[in-house]
Motif scaffolding. Structure first.
Motif, PDB file in Angstrom:
ATOM      1  N   VAL A   1      41.569  35.308  47.344  1.00 39.87           N
ATOM      2  CA  VAL A   1      40.715  34.412  48.118  1.00 39.87           C
ATOM      3  C   VAL A   1      39.243  34.783  48.000  1.00 39.87           C
ATOM      4  CG1 VAL A   1      40.172  33.625  50.463  1.00 39.87           C
ATOM      5  CG2 VAL A   1      42.561  33.815  49.735  1.00 39.87           C
ATOM      6  N   LYS A   2      38.937  36.063  48.179  1.00 39.39           N
ATOM      7  CA  LYS A   2      37.535  36.490  48.269  1.00 39.39           C
ATOM      8  C   LYS A   2      36.870  36.772  46.931  1.00 39.39           C
ATOM      9  CE  LYS A   2      38.220  38.280  52.898  1.00 39.39           C
ATOM     10  NZ  LYS A   2      38.316  39.477  53.738  1.00 39.39           N
ATOM     11  N   LEU A   3      37.661  36.975  45.886  1.00 36.59           N
ATOM     12  CA  LEU A   3      37.091  37.185  44.553  1.00 36.59           C
ATOM     13  C   LEU A   3      37.239  35.938  43.686  1.00 36.59           C
ATOM     14  CD1 LEU A   3      38.340  40.818  43.815  1.00 36.59           C
ATOM     15  CD2 LEU A   3      36.007  40.108  44.332  1.00 36.59           C
ATOM     16  N   ARG A   4      38.479  35.569  43.420  1.00 34.59           N
ATOM     17  CA  ARG A   4      38.713  34.396  42.572  1.00 34.59           C
ATOM     18  C   ARG A   4      38.333  33.103  43.283  1.00 34.59           C
ATOM     19  NH1 ARG A   4      42.781  32.924  38.056  1.00 34.59           N
ATOM     20  NH2 ARG A   4      42.665  30.672  38.173  1.00 34.59           N
ATOM     21  N   GLY A   5      38.767  32.965  44.526  1.00 34.98           N
ATOM     22  CA  GLY A   5      38.471  31.755  45.292  1.00 34.98           C
ATOM     23  C   GLY A   5      36.992  31.528  45.505  1.00 34.98           C
ATOM     24  N   ALA A   6      36.236  32.614  45.596  1.00 43.46           N
ATOM     25  CA  ALA A   6      34.787  32.510  45.779  1.00 43.46           C
ATOM     26  C   ALA A   6      34.054  32.295  44.457  1.00 43.46           C
ATOM     27  CB  ALA A   6      34.257  33.773  46.463  1.00 43.46           C
ATOM     28  N   GLY A   7      34.793  32.285  43.346  1.00 43.49           N
ATOM     29  CA  GLY A   7      34.186  32.061  42.043  1.00 43.49           C
ATOM     30  C   GLY A   7      33.479  33.272  41.463  1.00 43.49           C
ATOM     31  N   LEU A   8      33.762  34.461  41.999  1.00 45.08           N
ATOM     32  CA  LEU A   8      33.103  35.669  41.498  1.00 45.08           C
ATOM     33  C   LEU A   8      33.730  36.207  40.217  1.00 45.08           C
ATOM     34  CD1 LEU A   8      32.553  37.528  44.890  1.00 45.08           C
ATOM     35  CD2 LEU A   8      30.847  36.310  43.504  1.00 45.08           C
ATOM     36  N   THR A   9      35.031  35.998  40.062  1.00 50.80           N
ATOM     37  CA  THR A   9      35.731  36.496  38.884  1.00 50.80           C
ATOM     38  C   THR A   9      36.954  35.624  38.620  1.00 50.80           C
ATOM     39  OG1 THR A   9      36.682  38.474  37.841  1.00 50.80           O
ATOM     40  CG2 THR A   9      37.152  38.162  40.166  1.00 50.80           C
ATOM     41  N   TYR A  10      37.316  35.517  37.360  1.00 47.37           N
ATOM     42  CA  TYR A  10      38.489  34.726  37.005  1.00 47.37           C
ATOM     43  C   TYR A  10      39.765  35.508  37.294  1.00 47.37           C
ATOM     44  CZ  TYR A  10      41.799  31.999  34.323  1.00 47.37           C
ATOM     45  OH  TYR A  10      42.883  31.264  33.958  1.00 47.37           O
ATOM     46  N   SER A  11      39.710  36.818  37.086  1.00 44.43           N
ATOM     47  CA  SER A  11      40.903  37.621  37.279  1.00 44.43           C
ATOM     48  C   SER A  11      40.511  39.047  37.652  1.00 44.43           C
ATOM     49  CB  SER A  11      41.753  37.621  36.008  1.00 44.43           C
ATOM     50  OG  SER A  11      42.992  38.254  36.234  1.00 44.43           O
ATOM     51  N   TYR A  12      41.486  39.782  38.155  1.00 47.03           N
ATOM     52  CA  TYR A  12      41.285  41.146  38.614  1.00 47.03           C
ATOM     53  C   TYR A  12      42.609  41.877  38.487  1.00 47.03           C
ATOM     54  CZ  TYR A  12      43.492  38.721  42.395  1.00 47.03           C
ATOM     55  OH  TYR A  12      44.354  37.937  43.096  1.00 47.03           O
ATOM     56  N   SER A  13      42.567  43.182  38.469  1.00 45.83           N
ATOM     57  CA  SER A  13      43.810  43.952  38.490  1.00 45.83           C
ATOM     58  C   SER A  13      43.537  45.364  38.976  1.00 45.83           C
ATOM     59  CB  SER A  13      44.475  43.990  37.106  1.00 45.83           C
ATOM     60  OG  SER A  13      43.735  44.793  36.224  1.00 45.83           O
ATOM     61  N   ILE A  14      44.547  45.932  39.564  1.00 42.50           N
ATOM     62  CA  ILE A  14      44.576  47.353  39.885  1.00 42.50           C
ATOM     63  C   ILE A  14      45.912  47.841  39.351  1.00 42.50           C
ATOM     64  CG2 ILE A  14      44.500  49.145  41.646  1.00 42.50           C
ATOM     65  CD1 ILE A  14      43.241  47.102  43.545  1.00 42.50           C
ATOM     66  N   SER A  15      45.887  48.889  38.572  1.00 41.11           N
ATOM     67  CA  SER A  15      47.138  49.421  38.041  1.00 41.11           C
ATOM     68  C   SER A  15      47.114  50.942  38.108  1.00 41.11           C
ATOM     69  CB  SER A  15      47.355  48.953  36.599  1.00 41.11           C
ATOM     70  OG  SER A  15      46.308  49.417  35.768  1.00 41.11           O
ATOM     71  N   ASP A  16      48.301  51.506  38.229  1.00 43.71           N
ATOM     72  CA  ASP A  16      48.387  52.960  38.179  1.00 43.71           C
ATOM     73  C   ASP A  16      49.390  53.347  37.116  1.00 43.71           C
ATOM     74  OD1 ASP A  16      50.868  54.447  40.133  1.00 43.71           O
ATOM     75  OD2 ASP A  16      50.774  52.301  39.770  1.00 43.71           O
ATOM     76  N   SER A  17      49.115  54.454  36.463  1.00 42.71           N
ATOM     77  CA  SER A  17      50.002  54.951  35.424  1.00 42.71           C
ATOM     78  C   SER A  17      50.393  56.382  35.769  1.00 42.71           C
ATOM     79  CB  SER A  17      49.303  54.931  34.061  1.00 42.71           C
ATOM     80  OG  SER A  17      50.072  55.636  33.110  1.00 42.71           O
ATOM     81  N   THR A  18      51.683  56.601  35.948  1.00 44.38           N
ATOM     82  CA  THR A  18      52.132  57.963  36.205  1.00 44.38           C
ATOM     83  C   THR A  18      52.143  58.774  34.912  1.00 44.38           C
ATOM     84  OG1 THR A  18      54.439  57.248  36.024  1.00 44.38           O
ATOM     85  CG2 THR A  18      53.497  57.360  38.232  1.00 44.38           C
ATOM     86  N   ASP A  19      52.172  58.095  33.774  1.00 46.09           N
ATOM     87  CA  ASP A  19      52.108  58.794  32.486  1.00 46.09           C
ATOM     88  C   ASP A  19      50.758  59.488  32.314  1.00 46.09           C
ATOM     89  OD1 ASP A  19      54.621  57.863  31.828  1.00 46.09           O
ATOM     90  OD2 ASP A  19      53.869  56.208  30.620  1.00 46.09           O
ATOM     91  N   SER A  20      49.701  58.708  32.450  1.00 43.98           N
ATOM     92  CA  SER A  20      48.345  59.246  32.261  1.00 43.98           C
ATOM     93  C   SER A  20      47.750  59.776  33.561  1.00 43.98           C
ATOM     94  CB  SER A  20      47.433  58.154  31.709  1.00 43.98           C
ATOM     95  OG  SER A  20      47.315  57.093  32.638  1.00 43.98           O
ATOM     96  N   GLN A  21      48.418  59.488  34.677  1.00 46.77           N
ATOM     97  CA  GLN A  21      47.934  59.841  36.005  1.00 46.77           C
ATOM     98  C   GLN A  21      46.523  59.294  36.239  1.00 46.77           C
ATOM     99  OE1 GLN A  21      48.646  63.970  37.064  1.00 46.77           O
ATOM    100  NE2 GLN A  21      50.444  63.989  35.747  1.00 46.77           N
ATOM    101  N   LEU A  22      46.395  57.999  35.922  1.00 43.24           N
ATOM    102  CA  LEU A  22      45.131  57.305  36.106  1.00 43.24           C
ATOM    103  C   LEU A  22      45.352  56.015  36.885  1.00 43.24           C
ATOM    104  CD1 LEU A  22      43.622  57.651  32.514  1.00 43.24           C
ATOM    105  CD2 LEU A  22      42.973  58.943  34.556  1.00 43.24           C
ATOM    106  N   ILE A  23      44.352  55.636  37.666  1.00 45.10           N
ATOM    107  CA  ILE A  23      44.329  54.346  38.343  1.00 45.10           C
ATOM    108  C   ILE A  23      43.200  53.552  37.709  1.00 45.10           C
ATOM    109  CG2 ILE A  23      43.908  53.137  40.514  1.00 45.10           C
ATOM    110  CD1 ILE A  23      45.008  55.587  41.953  1.00 45.10           C
ATOM    111  N   LYS A  24      43.482  52.293  37.394  1.00 50.46           N
ATOM    112  CA  LYS A  24      42.485  51.451  36.729  1.00 50.46           C
ATOM    113  C   LYS A  24      42.224  50.205  37.578  1.00 50.46           C
ATOM    114  CE  LYS A  24      41.648  48.946  32.431  1.00 50.46           C
ATOM    115  NZ  LYS A  24      42.207  48.537  31.137  1.00 50.46           N
ATOM    116  N   PHE A  25      40.951  49.927  37.790  1.00 47.97           N
ATOM    117  CA  PHE A  25      40.516  48.720  38.480  1.00 47.97           C
ATOM    118  C   PHE A  25      39.736  47.888  37.472  1.00 47.97           C
ATOM    119  CE2 PHE A  25      36.988  46.553  40.705  1.00 47.97           C
ATOM    120  CZ  PHE A  25      37.744  45.657  41.441  1.00 47.97           C
TER     121      PHE A  25
END
Length: 163
Positions: free
Chosen positions: A56-80
């Motif tokens: 609602v607040k990112l895509r709905g407001a027209g600020l970004t087309y898409s977004y993601s947050i992911s975590d990898s236990t392999d690399s032990q990294l979080i990506k935004f």
């Protein structure tokens, strides 16, 4: 470039052929059996859910087309990530405010949204074992990653206990 004050690496690239902006931020994550892993994946699912706050607040407001947050236990990294932003700084500030507001308690977590996030994660995990081939592939990958064969059961039980 490395900022000695923060210890972070970063690069800003401007490309005149692209009208949209893109942002990737990577931070240290956690291991598969970390006691906070279930809460982390539920939080990610809650924040990024269809019609959720990010939607609602990112895509709905027209600020970004898409977004993601992911975590990898392999690399032990979080990506935004933010994709195809009309205004990267406004999109990042909005996303940051959403997270800070939940973390501080300013914004309350919806009970229904929390239950939906947990159900969605359970479905994703179970769907990955819906055939003999997918179950065998999952077992092979778990072995390769050094996780126990019952890791999905372990994670499911912890997801159901997230409050």
């Amino acid at each position: 470039n490395k900022d000695p004050a923060s210890g972070c690496n970063g690069a800003v690239c401007s490309l005149s052929a692209i009208e949209s902006g893109f942002l990737n931020i990577i931070a240290p994550g956690i291991k598969a059996y970390n006691p906070n892993r279930a809460a982390l994946v539920v939080a990610i699912e809650y924040l990024t859910a269809l019609e959720g706050d990010f939607w609602v607040k990112l895509r709905g407001a027209g600020l970004t087309y898409s977004y993601s947050i992911s975590d990898s236990t392999d690399s032990q990294l979080i990506k935004f990530s933010l994709f195809k932003c009309t205004d990267i700084s406004a999109a990042f500030e909005t996303a940051s405010n959403i997270i800070v507001d939940y973390a501080s308690g300013k914004t309350k977590i919806s009970h229904i949204g929390l239950e939906n996030a947990k159900a969605s994660l359970a479905y994703q995990i179970i769907r990955g074992r819906s055939s003999k081939l997918s179950a065998a592939t999952s077992s092979f990958v778990r072995t390769f990653k050094g996780e126990k064969m019952d890791y999905d059961k372990h994670l499911l039980s912890r997801i159901s206990n997230v409050t």
